[in-house]
Design a protein around this motif. Sequence first.
Motif, short mmCIF file in Angstrom:
data_model
loop_
_atom_site.label_atom_id
_atom_site.label_comp_id
_atom_site.label_asym_id
_atom_site.label_seq_id
_atom_site.Cartn_x
_atom_site.Cartn_y
_atom_site.Cartn_z
N HIS A 1 0.67 -1.21 -0.16
CA HIS A 1 0.02 0.32 -0.04
C HIS A 1 0.87 1.40 0.18
O HIS A 1 1.91 1.22 0.64
N TYR A 2 0.58 2.40 -1.02
CA TYR A 2 1.98 3.16 -0.72
C TYR A 2 0.89 4.57 -0.64
O TYR A 2 -0.15 4.34 -1.23
N LEU A 3 1.94 5.01 0.39
CA LEU A 3 1.67 5.82 1.75
C LEU A 3 1.74 7.63 1.37
O LEU A 3 0.75 8.05 1.04
N VAL B 1 8.60 9.99 7.98
CA VAL B 1 7.14 10.10 6.95
C VAL B 1 7.16 8.44 6.52
O VAL B 1 8.20 7.97 5.38
N GLU B 2 6.20 7.77 6.37
CA GLU B 2 6.00 6.35 5.54
C GLU B 2 5.97 6.19 4.27
O GLU B 2 5.09 6.70 3.90
N ARG B 3 6.38 5.77 3.92
CA ARG B 3 6.09 5.66 2.04
C ARG B 3 5.69 4.35 1.67
O ARG B 3 4.76 4.90 1.18
N LEU B 4 5.63 3.46 1.73
CA LEU B 4 4.73 1.58 1.87
C LEU B 4 4.91 1.17 2.96
O LEU B 4 5.86 0.95 3.39
N ARG B 5 3.41 0.33 2.86
CA ARG B 5 3.87 -0.70 4.40
C ARG B 5 3.21 -2.05 3.08
O ARG B 5 2.22 -1.94 2.56
N VAL B 6 3.60 -2.81 3.45
CA VAL B 6 4.19 -4.55 2.87
C VAL B 6 3.58 -5.34 3.88
O VAL B 6 4.24 -5.63 4.98
N VAL B 7 2.45 -6.08 3.18
CA VAL B 7 2.46 -7.88 3.95
C VAL B 7 3.03 -8.73 2.58
O VAL B 7 2.93 -9.06 1.92
#
Length: 288
Positions: A67-69, A107-113
């Motif tokens: 998910h690209y934040l 700053v979070e850029r992306l979250r991965v599962v």
Amino acid sequence: MAQASLGDSEFDRDTAVTRRTPGTYTAVLSPGWSIIRALNGGYTLATAGRALSRALPHPDPFSITAHYLTPAAPGPAGIRTETVRTGRTVSTGTAALVQYAQDGTEVERLRVVATYGDLDDLTDEVRTSAKPPAIAPREECFRSSDAPGDIFADSTLLQRLDVRMDPATCGWAVGRPSGAGEMRGWFGLADGRDPDPLSLLLAVDALPPAAFELGVTGWTPTVELTVHVRARPAPGPLRVSIATRNLAGGFLEEDAEVWDSADRLVAQSRQLARAPRPKDLAAGARPS
């Protein structure tokens, strides 16, 4: 120029991660993988994916969702991973890629599962109705340098890639989109490095958006991207096809298939992207 080898190529260097503490890594995101306003989403996913391959007991991504934040920028980045579950054949983990604003705020850029395994342990059984896409021979396809005007200006990513687009899906480049919402082309890295599972995460996001062939051009940022890696790719160029069937409410989906030189379907993906907005088009925004 000699062909770059796996583990010793620009892609490997620019997605390299350094372990700092258990589960945490640092990286330096290169400006060479940018598309107009930000770094390419496949490139940043491959960087986070490399950290997970170090953190988890299995080496290869089987399924990975990002998910690209916020748009990632060139420069230092941190990657925090967590091992959620470890099994005999697969393991599951998460990763967060972060950067820092000028005031020091994270700053979070992306979250991965992701679920990882070992592609070399898979069986040889294949039962499929899927067929490789019909793409013109590489020598008959268009390079990005063949595009008119400045349509790809400021996209340093294209200097890192050897992408050759099927003329049948390039009508958008000359103002005559087909309306089919499809893109097809050959994909490779410019330095000749052969594909591997991590580079497949880049390949699914490297062609121009399929919406261009609907006559909709402009900034098309990815919201979410899921990639399934189905096999370790054979050496040689890849064939990539992407399509969108539904642009509605300001968003569109893109389904991609990646085939290797042995005619195997080695990766599939689906992403949700934001369609270009009127103000983007009015400002003359170029491809994402």
